[in-house]
Design a protein around this motif. Structure first.
Motif, PDB file in Angstrom:
ATOM      1  N   MET A 127      -0.777   5.787  -4.752  1.00 19.21           N
ATOM      2  CA  MET A 127       0.518   5.124  -4.778  1.00 19.21           C
ATOM      3  C   MET A 127       1.152   5.297  -6.158  1.00 19.21           C
ATOM      4  O   MET A 127       0.472   5.195  -7.166  1.00 19.21           O
ATOM      5  N   THR A 128       2.433   5.452  -6.122  1.00 16.11           N
ATOM      6  CA  THR A 128       3.145   5.549  -7.386  1.00 16.11           C
ATOM      7  C   THR A 128       3.405   4.150  -7.938  1.00 16.11           C
ATOM      8  O   THR A 128       3.223   3.143  -7.239  1.00 16.11           O
ATOM      9  N   GLN A 129       3.844   4.102  -9.165  1.00 12.81           N
ATOM     10  CA  GLN A 129       4.096   2.810  -9.800  1.00 12.81           C
ATOM     11  C   GLN A 129       5.247   2.074  -9.123  1.00 12.81           C
ATOM     12  O   GLN A 129       5.199   0.854  -8.967  1.00 12.81           O
ATOM     13  N   GLU A 130       6.268   2.819  -8.675  1.00 13.49           N
ATOM     14  CA  GLU A 130       7.400   2.175  -7.992  1.00 13.49           C
ATOM     15  C   GLU A 130       6.979   1.567  -6.651  1.00 13.49           C
ATOM     16  O   GLU A 130       7.444   0.499  -6.264  1.00 13.49           O
ATOM     17  N   GLU A 131       6.094   2.260  -5.941  1.00 13.42           N
ATOM     18  CA  GLU A 131       5.610   1.732  -4.662  1.00 13.42           C
ATOM     19  C   GLU A 131       4.807   0.456  -4.864  1.00 13.42           C
ATOM     20  O   GLU A 131       4.906  -0.486  -4.072  1.00 13.42           O
ATOM     21  N   VAL A 132       4.000   0.421  -5.896  1.00 25.12           N
ATOM     22  CA  VAL A 132       3.207  -0.771  -6.185  1.00 25.12           C
ATOM     23  C   VAL A 132       4.116  -1.938  -6.553  1.00 25.12           C
ATOM     24  O   VAL A 132       3.933  -3.067  -6.074  1.00 25.12           O
ATOM     25  N   LEU A 133       5.121  -1.692  -7.379  1.00 28.75           N
ATOM     26  CA  LEU A 133       6.055  -2.751  -7.757  1.00 28.75           C
ATOM     27  C   LEU A 133       6.844  -3.253  -6.546  1.00 28.75           C
ATOM     28  O   LEU A 133       7.061  -4.456  -6.391  1.00 28.75           O
ATOM     29  N   THR A 134       7.258  -2.334  -5.693  1.00 28.64           N
ATOM     30  CA  THR A 134       7.970  -2.729  -4.482  1.00 28.64           C
ATOM     31  C   THR A 134       7.085  -3.586  -3.590  1.00 28.64           C
ATOM     32  O   THR A 134       7.523  -4.606  -3.053  1.00 28.64           O
TER      33      THR A 134
END
Length: 71
Positions: free
Chosen positions: A1-8
């Motif tokens: 997972m990318t960092q943006e996906e984790v934050l989302t």
């Protein structure tokens, strides 16, 4: 997972849980099908909340309008 996906995911998951919890407890208190509203609240946001206010709580009922006019 990318960092943006984790934050989302970290933003969306609590939102869905809070919505589901609100729908479940409020529907249970008012005698509606609380399991249905609670599970539906976990799936998406904000459509279940809008439908709950329109159809279960009937915030746009004619009876309320008449009572408000009498006051």
């Amino acid at each position: 997972m990318t960092q943006e996906e984790v934050l989302t995911l970290l933003l969306v998951a609590p939102l869905l849980l809070l919505q589901s919890l609100f729908l479940f407890t409020d529907a249970r208190k008012r005698g509606h099908k609380y399991w249905f509203w609670g599970l539906w609240g976990l799936i998406q946001c904000p459509v279940p909340l809008l439908f709950y206010f329109i159809f279960a709580r009937k915030i746009f009922s004619e009876k309320k309008k008449i009572e408000e006019e009498l006051k």
